[in-house]
Design an enzyme around this catalytic site. Structure first.
Site, PDB file in Angstrom:
ATOM      1  N   GLN A  50      -8.850  -2.937   4.982  1.00 28.31           N
ATOM      2  CA  GLN A  50      -9.742  -2.491   3.897  1.00 28.31           C
ATOM      3  C   GLN A  50      -9.953  -1.033   4.266  1.00 28.31           C
ATOM      4  O   GLN A  50     -10.687  -0.718   5.184  1.00 28.31           O
ATOM      5  CB  GLN A  50     -11.053  -3.280   3.908  1.00 28.31           C
ATOM      6  CG  GLN A  50     -11.960  -3.036   2.679  1.00 28.31           C
ATOM      7  CD  GLN A  50     -12.331  -1.564   2.459  1.00 28.31           C
ATOM      8  OE1 GLN A  50     -11.700  -0.852   1.667  1.00 28.31           O
ATOM      9  NE2 GLN A  50     -13.330  -1.080   3.174  1.00 28.31           N
ATOM     10  N   TYR A  58     -15.757   1.294   8.327  1.00 24.66           N
ATOM     11  CA  TYR A  58     -14.291   1.390   8.375  1.00 24.66           C
ATOM     12  C   TYR A  58     -13.849   2.043   9.684  1.00 24.66           C
ATOM     13  O   TYR A  58     -12.977   1.531  10.401  1.00 24.66           O
ATOM     14  CB  TYR A  58     -13.778   2.211   7.188  1.00 24.66           C
ATOM     15  CG  TYR A  58     -12.346   2.659   7.337  1.00 24.66           C
ATOM     16  CD1 TYR A  58     -11.290   1.760   7.219  1.00 24.66           C
ATOM     17  CD2 TYR A  58     -12.039   3.998   7.615  1.00 24.66           C
ATOM     18  CE1 TYR A  58      -9.963   2.166   7.375  1.00 24.66           C
ATOM     19  CE2 TYR A  58     -10.724   4.419   7.762  1.00 24.66           C
ATOM     20  CZ  TYR A  58      -9.688   3.502   7.645  1.00 24.66           C
ATOM     21  OH  TYR A  58      -8.386   3.912   7.803  1.00 24.66           O
ATOM     22  N   GLU A  67     -10.602   9.136  10.911  1.00 27.60           N
ATOM     23  CA  GLU A  67     -12.016   8.814  10.691  1.00 27.60           C
ATOM     24  C   GLU A  67     -12.669   8.297  11.981  1.00 27.60           C
ATOM     25  O   GLU A  67     -13.890   8.296  12.110  1.00 27.60           O
ATOM     26  CB  GLU A  67     -12.170   7.768   9.574  1.00 27.60           C
ATOM     27  CG  GLU A  67     -11.855   8.295   8.178  1.00 27.60           C
ATOM     28  CD  GLU A  67     -12.984   9.149   7.587  1.00 27.60           C
ATOM     29  OE1 GLU A  67     -14.140   9.013   8.020  1.00 27.60           O
ATOM     30  OE2 GLU A  67     -12.687   9.966   6.694  1.00 27.60           O
ATOM     31  N   HIS A  95      -3.422  11.366   4.774  1.00 28.26           N
ATOM     32  CA  HIS A  95      -2.085  11.566   4.217  1.00 28.26           C
ATOM     33  C   HIS A  95      -2.064  10.981   2.809  1.00 28.26           C
ATOM     34  O   HIS A  95      -2.537   9.888   2.567  1.00 28.26           O
ATOM     35  CB  HIS A  95      -1.014  10.965   5.115  1.00 28.26           C
ATOM     36  CG  HIS A  95      -1.340   9.603   5.638  1.00 28.26           C
ATOM     37  ND1 HIS A  95      -2.341   9.386   6.567  1.00 28.26           N
ATOM     38  CD2 HIS A  95      -0.818   8.389   5.352  1.00 28.26           C
ATOM     39  CE1 HIS A  95      -2.411   8.081   6.826  1.00 28.26           C
ATOM     40  NE2 HIS A  95      -1.501   7.459   6.093  1.00 28.26           N
ATOM     41  N   ASP A 151      -2.451 -13.152   5.391  1.00 23.75           N
ATOM     42  CA  ASP A 151      -3.656 -12.328   5.314  1.00 23.75           C
ATOM     43  C   ASP A 151      -4.174 -12.098   6.723  1.00 23.75           C
ATOM     44  O   ASP A 151      -4.131 -13.011   7.567  1.00 23.75           O
ATOM     45  CB  ASP A 151      -4.718 -13.071   4.484  1.00 23.75           C
ATOM     46  CG  ASP A 151      -5.810 -12.135   3.973  1.00 23.75           C
ATOM     47  OD1 ASP A 151      -6.330 -11.340   4.778  1.00 23.75           O
ATOM     48  OD2 ASP A 151      -6.133 -12.217   2.778  1.00 23.75           O
ATOM     49  N   SER A 174      -6.874   5.916  12.585  1.00 22.61           N
ATOM     50  CA  SER A 174      -7.299   6.867  11.559  1.00 22.61           C
ATOM     51  C   SER A 174      -8.109   8.007  12.173  1.00 22.61           C
ATOM     52  O   SER A 174      -8.865   7.809  13.128  1.00 22.61           O
ATOM     53  CB  SER A 174      -8.176   6.146  10.536  1.00 22.61           C
ATOM     54  OG  SER A 174      -8.890   7.062   9.742  1.00 22.61           O
ATOM     55  N   GLY A 215       0.819  -1.216   0.000  1.00 19.87           N
ATOM     56  CA  GLY A 215       0.000   0.000   0.000  1.00 19.87           C
ATOM     57  C   GLY A 215       0.849   1.261   0.000  1.00 19.87           C
ATOM     58  O   GLY A 215       2.080   1.210   0.038  1.00 19.87           O
ATOM     59  N   GLN A 216       0.171   2.398  -0.027  1.00 26.17           N
ATOM     60  CA  GLN A 216       0.872   3.688  -0.024  1.00 26.17           C
ATOM     61  C   GLN A 216       1.824   3.792   1.166  1.00 26.17           C
ATOM     62  O   GLN A 216       3.028   4.003   1.007  1.00 26.17           O
ATOM     63  CB  GLN A 216      -0.154   4.829   0.041  1.00 26.17           C
ATOM     64  CG  GLN A 216       0.476   6.181   0.355  1.00 26.17           C
ATOM     65  CD  GLN A 216      -0.525   7.300   0.580  1.00 26.17           C
ATOM     66  OE1 GLN A 216      -0.719   8.125  -0.279  1.00 26.17           O
ATOM     67  NE2 GLN A 216      -1.162   7.334   1.742  1.00 26.17           N
TER      68      GLN A 216
END
Length: 327
Positions: A83, A149, A127, A179, A58, A125, A13-14
């Site tokens: 996710q 999420y 969020e 970010h 995973d 996060s 990922g990023q």
């Protein structure tokens, strides 16, 4: 004693790719956990691929986590896998919860079961603050998550605190505000904007459809934020930290900055489309990073303007056009 070993989940990922680069620079032996998939999604780490050791695993498979931790025996574990798309989490709430919430428990439990003396980083996060209870948000601000999420991230956060307090695990939570970077996923709003700017500039696209232009976010550069993760795990005591720039900008402002950098007027191309509105909107996120400045000595380096310009330039270059001007 050889070099320190680190295991990064979500390495493709990023954040995983920037963190892997940082750890390699610091002389770590870097291991990454990757999901088995029929298509390769390793473009973010292809340039350092030969310096990483990748393991199939995973977050929904406890045994794969135990096996990987036993095989690697890392001094540091960075759990970045998730996710991580808010809108997708409304469409796939059960899967999101399995990976982003229960996945954290599986990582923590695997480390405890093996009795690993490892330091863990859990990716939280902004969020989690959702319907914000105060502005700016600090480590003490109550959470009010507004998406599956965000609810999952709150679960992961408190589970990390629980394992720290119950079992003495050295686990730190990073509450990272938005970010971005040229490696941001293509379905995130900033990258959607900068890719559209490049496409419109090159005549491949005419308009860009977006949801809530008034949503305000505290946007920083992912490359700066991964350094804060590393700094957390170098502290003697584990703790929770807000990582943010301390300034907020609307989606509209990001459009303005990105389009004008390419010599375009955003208002001629951006259309608001209700299909991109979320069932529950998060209107304003603004972090107070004073604790991370004080305790970690961390400062964001890339400004909002520089970030928008960097992303536009990268998307223009990806299609063979030179950046509009030096940044």
């Amino acid at each position: 004693m050889g070099s320190k070993k680190a295991l990064v989940t979500g390495v493709t990922g990023q954040d995983g790719s920037y963190l892997a680069e940082l750890l390699l620079e610091k002389g770590y032996e870097v291991h990454g956990l990757v999901r088995r998939s029929s298509s390769f999604n390793t473009w973010r780490i292809d340039h350092i691929r030969d310096r990483l050791t990748l393991h199939y695993g995973d977050l929904v498979d406890q045994n794969s986590l135990v096996r990987t931790l036993e095989a690697v025996g890392p001094e540091e574990v960075y759990n970045l896998a998730a996710q991580s798309h808010v809108k997708v989490s409304f469409e796939m709430p059960e899967y999101t919860t399995d990976v982003t919430a229960i996945g954290v428990l599986r990582v923590l439990d695997a480390a405890r079961d093996i009795g690993l003396k490892t330091r863990l980083y859990q990716a939280g996060s902004s969020e989690m603050f959702g319907l914000v209870q105060e502005t700016p948000q600090t480590e003490k601000t109550p959470f009010h998550p507004r998406s599956p999420y965000a609810v999952s991230k709150v679960f992961g956060h408190w589970m990390a605190v629980n394992y720290r307090e119950s079992y003495g695990l050295h686990v730190s939570n990073g509450i990272l505000f938005n970010h971005e970077s040229p490696r941001r996923g293509e379905n995130f709003v900033t990258r959607k904007i900068t890719m559209a700017v490049a496409a419109i500039k090159q005549g491949r696209q005419k308009e860009l459809r977006l949801g809530n232009l008034d949503a305000k976010r505290d946007w920083g550069f992912a490359g700066d934020y991964v350094e804060a993760m590393w700094r957390m795990l170098q502290q003697d005591e584990p703790d929770d930290y807000v990582i943010a720039t301390g300034e907020t900008h609307s989606v509209r402002e990001f459009c303005q900055e990105a389009f004008s950098h390419a010599g375009l007027d955003w208002q001629e191309h951006v259309k608001v489309d209700p299909k991109y509105f979320r069932p529950a909107e998060v209107d304003l996120l603004l972090g107070d990073p004073s604790k991370s400045r004080r305790m970690l000595g961390w400062e964001p380096r890339v400004t909002f303007k520089e970030l928008a310009h960097m992303m536009v330039d990268a998307d223009l270059e990806a299609h063979g056009q030179h950046p509009t001007r030096s940044r």
